[in-house]
Motif scaffolding. Structure first.
Motif, PDB file in Angstrom:
ATOM      1  N   CYS A 149       1.775 -64.661 -18.652  1.00 47.19           N
ATOM      2  CA  CYS A 149       1.029 -63.508 -18.330  1.00 47.19           C
ATOM      3  C   CYS A 149       1.527 -62.319 -17.556  1.00 47.19           C
ATOM      4  N   ARG A 150       0.783 -62.459 -16.367  1.00 45.20           N
ATOM      5  CA  ARG A 150       1.652 -61.360 -15.989  1.00 45.20           C
ATOM      6  C   ARG A 150       3.144 -60.944 -16.572  1.00 45.20           C
ATOM      7  N   TYR A 151       3.882 -62.145 -16.301  1.00 43.17           N
ATOM      8  CA  TYR A 151       5.594 -61.556 -16.359  1.00 43.17           C
ATOM      9  C   TYR A 151       6.120 -60.980 -17.343  1.00 43.17           C
ATOM     10  N   ILE A 152       5.177 -61.748 -18.635  1.00 43.59           N
ATOM     11  CA  ILE A 152       5.399 -60.754 -20.079  1.00 43.59           C
ATOM     12  C   ILE A 152       4.932 -59.828 -20.151  1.00 43.59           C
ATOM     13  N   SER A 153       3.471 -59.208 -19.142  1.00 39.31           N
ATOM     14  CA  SER A 153       3.472 -58.358 -19.953  1.00 39.31           C
ATOM     15  C   SER A 153       4.197 -57.088 -19.064  1.00 39.31           C
ATOM     16  N   VAL A 197      -3.601 -70.959 -13.424  1.00 43.53           N
ATOM     17  CA  VAL A 197      -3.397 -69.989 -12.681  1.00 43.53           C
ATOM     18  C   VAL A 197      -1.491 -70.060 -13.205  1.00 43.53           C
ATOM     19  N   THR A 198      -1.232 -71.028 -13.840  1.00 43.72           N
ATOM     20  CA  THR A 198       0.154 -70.951 -14.364  1.00 43.72           C
ATOM     21  C   THR A 198       0.587 -70.210 -15.472  1.00 43.72           C
ATOM     22  N   ALA A 199      -0.727 -69.829 -16.642  1.00 47.51           N
ATOM     23  CA  ALA A 199      -0.224 -69.069 -17.802  1.00 47.51           C
ATOM     24  C   ALA A 199      -0.838 -68.193 -17.227  1.00 47.51           C
TER      25      ALA A 199
END
Length: 347
Positions: free
Chosen positions: A22-26, A16-18
Motif C-alpha cells: 500500500c505504501r508503494y501504491i500510494s 506488514v507485507t500488505a
C-alpha cells in the motif's frame, strides 16, 4: 497455543507485507478511485485475516487494529487524507507502524506528554499499576464464576475488559514508541468520570476510534448533510452514521471471537447511544445561553449509569453469547500458569 502463535505470526507478516504494498501504491498512484481500487484487495484481506485466530485476545486486538482502524486509515489514504498522508510523507517503518497500530506522530512530544499526564503521552505509572492490581484481584472471581451471582460476574468482567484493553493498548503503543520514536495515542481518559455522553464517547472512551471515525465518517456525512439540512443540524446524521459504523465493526469483531451469526443486539446498543448523543447535542444547542446546568456529580452519575444499564442490557449479552467470559477465564488461567512456570523454574 503453539498453533495460535504460529497463526498470529503469519497474520502479522501478511499485514506488514500488505502495508508495504500500500505504501508503494500510494507513491505511484494519485488520490482517488484508482488508488482505492488497488487498496481493495488489502482491505478484503484485512477482513479475513482475524479468522485465522481463535483466542479472544489475539483475534480481538488484531481485528481492532487491522480490520477496523487500519482499513479506515487506508480508505482515508485513498482520498489523500488521514494519518498516513502527512506532508512530508512517512518513512516506510513509520507508515507500517501507524497504519497497523493505535499510535500517532506528535509534532511536539513535550506538549503531548504534559497534556496526558505522563512521559511519551502516557499516564502516571501509579495509574496503570493500580488498575493492574484491580484486575489481579478479579482473578478469583473469574476462576470461580460458577459460584458467583451473574450480575456480579458481569460487573467484574466489564471492569476486567476495560482495564485489560487499556493496558494492552498502552503496552503496544509504548513499545512501538520506543522502537520508532512515535508518541502513544491516548486510548482512554478515565471514562468513569464522564459528565455527558458526548464527553464519554468523544473525549474519554477509546479515543483512537474517535480520531479515525471523525475524518472518515463524521466529517464527510456532516458536509453532505449541510447542503440538505443546513449547518446547524448537519451534525445529527453525522453522529448517527459514526455510531452505525462503530456498531457494524463491533458486530464483526464479536463474530471473529465467537464465530456465531450476529443477532444485531450490539447494533441496537450503538444506535441507541447515537440517538442519545444526538439528542444531547440538540438539547445543549437549545439551552445555549441559559444558566441551566446539572451539577457535575449528578451529570456524571446519570451518564455512567446510562452506559452501565444499557451495556448490561444490550452490549454484554451478545459478547457473553460469544463465550467471551469462558474464553477470558481460560486464557487468564493459561497466562497465570505460564507466568508460574516461567518464574518458578526448578534449579
Amino acid at each position: 497455543m503453539d498453533t495460535e502463535l504460529h497463526n498470529f505470526i503469519f497474520v502479522w507478516i501478511s499485514v506488514v507485507t500488505a502495508l508495504i504494498y500500500c505504501r508503494y501504491i500510494s507513491k505511484l498512484i494519485p488520490n482517488g478511485p484508482k488508488r482505492l481500487f488497488f487498496f481493495l484487495p488489502v482491505i478484503l484481506l484485512f477482513l479475513l485475516l482475524p479468522l485465522r485466530l481463535t483466542t479472544i485476545t489475539l483475534s480481538g486486538l488484531t481485528a481492532f487494529f487491522v480490520t477496523w482502524l487500519c482499513n479506515l486509515k487506508l480508505l482515508l489514504l485513498a482520498r489523500g487524507k488521514g494519518p498516513l498522508a502527512p506532508s512530508p510523507p512517512l518513512s516506510l517503518p513509520l507508515f507500517v507502524a501507524i497504519a497497523s497500530l493505535p499510535i500517532k506522530i506528535s509534532p511536539s512530544l513535550g506538549s503531548v506528554a504534559s497534556k496526558n499526564g505522563g512521559g511519551n503521552g502516557l499516564k502516571s505509572p501509579a495509574n496503570y499499576i493500580t488498575k493492574c492490581l484491580l484486575v489481579v484481584s478479579l482473578f478469583p472471581l473469574l476462576q470461580w464464576s460458577d459460584y458467583v451471582h451473574e450480575k456480579v460476574m458481569m460487573t467484574a468482567y466489564s471492569i476486567h475488559m476495560y482495564i485489560t484493553l487499556e493496558v494492552a493498548l498502552v503496552v503496544v503503543g509504548a513499545a512501538a514508541g520506543r522502537l520508532i520514536g512515535v508518541t502513544v495515542e491516548p486510548q482512554f481518559n478515565e471514562p468513569y468520570l464522564a459528565t455527558s455522553l458526548q464527553d464519554y464517547w468523544g473525549r474519554r472512551w477509546n479515543l483512537m476510534v474517535t480520531s479515525i471515525l471523525r475524518p472518515s465518517v463524521y466529517e464527510p456525512i456532516r458536509s453532505a448533510s449541510g447542503h440538505i439540512m443546513g449547518r446547524q443540524w448537519a451534525h445529527l446524521p453525522a453522529v448517527l452514521a459514526a455510531f452505525a459504523v462503530s456498531a457494524l465493526m463491533h458486530e464483526l469483531i464479536f463474530y471473529y471471537i465467537g464465530r456465531k451469526e450476529p443477532t444485531w443486539v450490539v447494533t441496537r446498543f450503538f444506535l441507541l447511544h447515537g440517538v442519545a448523543v444526538a439528542a444531547e447535542v440538540a438539547a445543549k444547542k437549545a439551552l445555549h445561553g441559559t444558566r441551566w446546568r446539572l451539577p457535575a456529580d449528578v451529570s456524571r452519575l446519570l451518564t455512567v449509569g446510562f452506559v452501565v444499564v444499557t451495556g448490561f442490557w444490550l452490549f454484554l449479552p451478545p459478547l457473553l453469547r460469544c463465550d467471551a467470559m469462558a474464553k477470558t477465564r481460560r486464557e487468564t488461567i493459561a497466562i497465570i500458569e505460564f507466568v508460574k512456570g516461567f518464574v518458578f523454574v526448578p534449579l
